[in-house]
Design a protein around this motif. Structure first.
Motif, PDB file in Angstrom:
ATOM      1  N   VAL A 220      -1.887 -16.144 -43.625  1.00 48.26           N
ATOM      2  CA  VAL A 220      -2.709 -15.278 -44.472  1.00 48.26           C
ATOM      3  C   VAL A 220      -3.607 -16.075 -45.411  1.00 48.26           C
ATOM      4  N   MET A 221      -3.196 -17.281 -45.742  1.00 53.34           N
ATOM      5  CA  MET A 221      -3.865 -18.067 -46.778  1.00 53.34           C
ATOM      6  C   MET A 221      -5.371 -18.240 -46.574  1.00 53.34           C
ATOM      7  N   PRO A 222      -5.879 -18.452 -45.356  1.00 57.04           N
ATOM      8  CA  PRO A 222      -7.329 -18.679 -45.226  1.00 57.04           C
ATOM      9  C   PRO A 222      -8.183 -17.554 -45.807  1.00 57.04           C
ATOM     10  N   ALA A 223      -7.703 -16.310 -45.721  1.00 57.26           N
ATOM     11  CA  ALA A 223      -8.493 -15.179 -46.231  1.00 57.26           C
ATOM     12  C   ALA A 223      -8.576 -15.174 -47.752  1.00 57.26           C
ATOM     13  N   PHE A 224      -7.654 -15.885 -48.420  1.00 52.38           N
ATOM     14  CA  PHE A 224      -7.601 -15.866 -49.881  1.00 52.38           C
ATOM     15  C   PHE A 224      -7.895 -17.233 -50.495  1.00 52.38           C
TER      16      PHE A 224
ATOM     17  N   LEU B   9      -4.042   1.135 -37.160  1.00 50.72           N
ATOM     18  CA  LEU B   9      -5.157   0.195 -37.311  1.00 50.72           C
ATOM     19  C   LEU B   9      -4.957  -1.037 -36.434  1.00 50.72           C
ATOM     20  N   ILE B  10      -3.725  -1.534 -36.383  1.00 52.26           N
ATOM     21  CA  ILE B  10      -3.432  -2.704 -35.558  1.00 52.26           C
ATOM     22  C   ILE B  10      -3.735  -2.418 -34.097  1.00 52.26           C
ATOM     23  N   ALA B  11      -3.336  -1.237 -33.632  1.00 50.89           N
ATOM     24  CA  ALA B  11      -3.613  -0.864 -32.244  1.00 50.89           C
ATOM     25  C   ALA B  11      -5.118  -0.793 -31.988  1.00 50.89           C
ATOM     26  N   THR B  12      -5.844  -0.271 -32.965  1.00 49.29           N
ATOM     27  CA  THR B  12      -7.305  -0.188 -32.826  1.00 49.29           C
ATOM     28  C   THR B  12      -7.941  -1.563 -32.757  1.00 49.29           C
ATOM     29  N   PHE B  13      -7.536  -2.450 -33.670  1.00 48.26           N
ATOM     30  CA  PHE B  13      -8.166  -3.774 -33.728  1.00 48.26           C
ATOM     31  C   PHE B  13      -7.676  -4.695 -32.618  1.00 48.26           C
ATOM     32  N   ARG B  14      -6.536  -4.383 -32.018  1.00 46.88           N
ATOM     33  CA  ARG B  14      -6.116  -5.156 -30.850  1.00 46.88           C
ATOM     34  C   ARG B  14      -7.071  -4.902 -29.684  1.00 46.88           C
ATOM     35  N   LYS B  15      -7.534  -3.646 -29.568  1.00 49.77           N
ATOM     36  CA  LYS B  15      -8.481  -3.306 -28.493  1.00 49.77           C
ATOM     37  C   LYS B  15      -9.903  -3.725 -28.851  1.00 49.77           C
TER      38      LYS B  15
ATOM     39  N   ALA C 228      -7.800 -10.937 -37.731  1.00 47.30           N
ATOM     40  CA  ALA C 228      -7.533 -12.372 -37.834  1.00 47.30           C
ATOM     41  C   ALA C 228      -6.055 -12.673 -37.617  1.00 47.30           C
ATOM     42  N   LEU C 229      -5.175 -11.823 -38.152  1.00 44.86           N
ATOM     43  CA  LEU C 229      -3.743 -12.031 -37.951  1.00 44.86           C
ATOM     44  C   LEU C 229      -3.354 -11.822 -36.486  1.00 44.86           C
ATOM     45  N   LEU C 230      -3.974 -10.858 -35.848  1.00 38.64           N
ATOM     46  CA  LEU C 230      -3.704 -10.619 -34.428  1.00 38.64           C
ATOM     47  C   LEU C 230      -4.168 -11.788 -33.565  1.00 38.64           C
ATOM     48  N   ALA C 231      -5.243 -12.440 -33.986  1.00 40.55           N
ATOM     49  CA  ALA C 231      -5.830 -13.512 -33.174  1.00 40.55           C
ATOM     50  C   ALA C 231      -5.263 -14.887 -33.513  1.00 40.55           C
TER      51      ALA C 231
ATOM     52  N   ASP D 185      -3.687 -18.184 -33.512  1.00 41.42           N
ATOM     53  CA  ASP D 185      -3.170 -18.974 -32.402  1.00 41.42           C
ATOM     54  C   ASP D 185      -2.193 -19.999 -32.956  1.00 41.42           C
ATOM     55  N   GLU D 186      -0.940 -19.615 -32.996  1.00 44.89           N
ATOM     56  CA  GLU D 186       0.093 -20.471 -33.550  1.00 44.89           C
ATOM     57  C   GLU D 186       1.237 -20.602 -32.555  1.00 44.89           C
ATOM     58  N   ASP D 187       2.070 -21.606 -32.762  1.00 46.20           N
ATOM     59  CA  ASP D 187       3.236 -21.779 -31.901  1.00 46.20           C
ATOM     60  C   ASP D 187       4.180 -20.593 -32.035  1.00 46.20           C
ATOM     61  N   ALA D 188       4.199 -19.990 -33.221  1.00 43.57           N
ATOM     62  CA  ALA D 188       5.067 -18.834 -33.449  1.00 43.57           C
ATOM     63  C   ALA D 188       4.218 -17.718 -34.038  1.00 43.57           C
ATOM     64  N   PRO D 189       3.474 -16.993 -33.217  1.00 52.27           N
ATOM     65  CA  PRO D 189       2.607 -15.935 -33.733  1.00 52.27           C
ATOM     66  C   PRO D 189       3.410 -14.830 -34.409  1.00 52.27           C
ATOM     67  N   LEU D 190       2.735 -14.101 -35.272  1.00 56.48           N
ATOM     68  CA  LEU D 190       3.386 -13.003 -35.974  1.00 56.48           C
ATOM     69  C   LEU D 190       3.700 -11.873 -35.013  1.00 56.48           C
ATOM     70  N   THR D 191       4.851 -11.260 -35.214  1.00 57.09           N
ATOM     71  CA  THR D 191       5.177 -10.039 -34.479  1.00 57.09           C
ATOM     72  C   THR D 191       4.423  -8.875 -35.110  1.00 57.09           C
ATOM     73  N   ASP D 192       4.350  -7.754 -34.392  1.00 56.14           N
ATOM     74  CA  ASP D 192       3.707  -6.574 -34.971  1.00 56.14           C
ATOM     75  C   ASP D 192       4.409  -6.127 -36.250  1.00 56.14           C
ATOM     76  N   ASP D 193       5.738  -6.201 -36.262  1.00 55.24           N
ATOM     77  CA  ASP D 193       6.477  -5.815 -37.472  1.00 55.24           C
ATOM     78  C   ASP D 193       6.111  -6.719 -38.639  1.00 55.24           C
ATOM     79  N   GLU D 194       5.945  -8.017 -38.379  1.00 55.87           N
ATOM     80  CA  GLU D 194       5.561  -8.935 -39.450  1.00 55.87           C
ATOM     81  C   GLU D 194       4.141  -8.659 -39.926  1.00 55.87           C
ATOM     82  N   ILE D 195       3.250  -8.346 -39.000  1.00 55.95           N
ATOM     83  CA  ILE D 195       1.878  -8.019 -39.395  1.00 55.95           C
ATOM     84  C   ILE D 195       1.858  -6.753 -40.233  1.00 55.95           C
ATOM     85  N   VAL D 196       2.602  -5.737 -39.804  1.00 53.77           N
ATOM     86  CA  VAL D 196       2.653  -4.486 -40.554  1.00 53.77           C
ATOM     87  C   VAL D 196       3.187  -4.737 -41.960  1.00 53.77           C
TER      88      VAL D 196
END
Length: 407
Positions: free
Chosen positions: A106-110, A206-212, A221-224, A226-237
């Motif tokens: 999240v840090m890059p956005a802030f 919103l997540i479903a919308t922005f995934r498409k 940005a969180l959905l995209a 590219d990390e070794d351990a990407p966030l799960t949907d629950d973590e993003i929510v």
């Protein structure tokens, strides 16, 4: 200083909610690290002890899962599971390495450069907000000014449609009474859970919308990422719930509290009007003098010696920023509001590992908002109706601040 009733340590007593600083001063002097039997927790009042505690890994931020697993009956666990599922993924309730991984995403956005790029839009939001009230003679500074500005900014950052922004206030008000430690609010857990789940359901859509169809927003940005351990949907929510809630609640308090303090210190307000280069120092002094957060909470995971007391494993600890920021061992004339104060090593946004992620954005919004209020509402004065404060341990914010605009 008035005499303090040493047997009464109810920090949420009505007069102490309105003005906690006399009580804090007494506790710094007499009981700097104090076991409060009413709240079944330690309270830490001195600046040196608060900053030391915020650096100490034996004082853990992970307090959601332990409460769920050890403090609740099986029936309570079933009833409150939706709350704990969401709060359990908040980075503010995590220790490394989970906290580090989430914060890194999240840090890059802030970051400062990203926030500075938002300045033109923040200035536009502030201008539009004040346009709606500039001709009025009476207003509620919280509802009409301090709340809309950060709500619009964080909503746009997340990618929320403009017409849905007002939903956030209802949900956030429901969540606040639980997360910030209110007491005596009937049905607060059920209300907070409803607010949390409604907001989470909204964000899942919103997540479903922005995934498409990805957009230029934080969720995409969180959905995209590219990390070794990407966030799960629950973590993003959960992360987005935290950012929506924290991203406007703290800044609303900073703008409203700050305006109130300036109106109560006309000499300092006159100095700011005469020299707008003082706005940065003004915001820092507002964070120190009457900032948006009274305290942070930790849980002891290994014995800690602090201020002559031994804090035991499993005990809760409240680190009282609002008291630390008025400690005369750390600040010269701490009860004096001085917008030219330097240095100003306040802990208004915390300290150390969990230093507020959104502090640069909050500073930007508060600077632009307060300077614009000074410019465009020069006749602003407090109304005769007293402000009403949220009856919470952790936050320092008003539910309403009636003001008048005199010609």
């Amino acid at each position: 200083m008035n005499t303090i009733e040493t047997t009464d340590h109810n920090i949420l007593r009505e007069d102490r909610v309105a003005d906690p600083y006399e009580y804090f001063a007494y506790m710094r002097a007499e009981h700097p690290v104090h076991w409060n039997e009413e709240f079944r927790a330690w309270f830490v009042y001195r600046h040196a002890d608060v900053t030391a505690a915020l650096r100490n890994p034996a004082l853990s931020s992970d307090r959601i899962k332990p409460i769920y697993e050890s403090k609740l009956t099986p029936q309570q666990q079933r009833e409150r599971k939706p709350t704990f599922d969401i709060l359990g993924n908040w980075m503010v309730f995590m220790d490394p390495p989970d906290h580090t991984r989430l914060r890194k995403m999240v840090m890059p956005a802030f970051a400062p450069k990203a926030v500075e790029r938002m300045r033109p839009r923040v200035e536009s939001v502030v201008r539009e907000t004040l346009d709606r009230v500039v001709d009025r003679t009476e207003l509620d500074l919280v509802e009409d000014v301090a709340y809309p500005i950060p709500a619009v900014v964080i909503a746009e950052l997340m990618g929320v449609p403009p017409e849905d922004r007002d939903l956030f206030k209802r949900w956030s008000d429901q969540i606040l009474v639980l997360v910030f430690g209110a007491r005596g609010v009937e049905g607060r857990r059920a209300e907070a859970q409803q607010g949390l789940t409604d907001l989470a359901d909204y964000l899942r859509e919103l997540i479903a919308t922005f995934r498409k169809m990805p957009g230029d927003n934080l969720i995409s940005a969180l959905l995209a990422a590219d990390e070794d351990a990407p966030l799960t949907d629950d973590e993003i929510v959960s992360t987005c719930v935290l950012l929506v809630f924290g991203g406007h609640e703290t800044t609303t308090n900073l703008i409203a509290n700050g305006t109130k303090v300036l109106l109560e210190h006309p000499h300092q307000l006159a100095r700011l009007r005469a020299d707008r280069s003082l706005i940065r120092g003004t915001v820092e002094e507002l964070l120190r003098f009457d900032g948006p957060s009274k305290m942070e909470m930790r849980r002891v995971i290994a014995p800690v010696d602090l201020g002559g007391q031994t804090l035991g494993v499993g005990e809760q600890v409240y680190l009282v920023q609002g008291s630390a920021n008025r400690d005369d061992a750390a600040f010269e004339s701490p009860e004096t509001f001085d917008i030219t104060r330097t240095p100003n090593r306040h802990v208004g946004f915390g300290f150390g590992l969990h230093h507020c992620l959104g502090n640069f954005l909050a500073r930007l919004e508060a600077s632009v908002a307060i300077e614009s209020i000074v410019d465009r509402l020069p006749g602003l004065v407090p109304a005769t109706t007293l402000p009403h404060w949220h009856p919470t341990l952790i936050s320092r914010g008003m539910t309403a601040y009636p003001v008048r605009v005199e010609s």
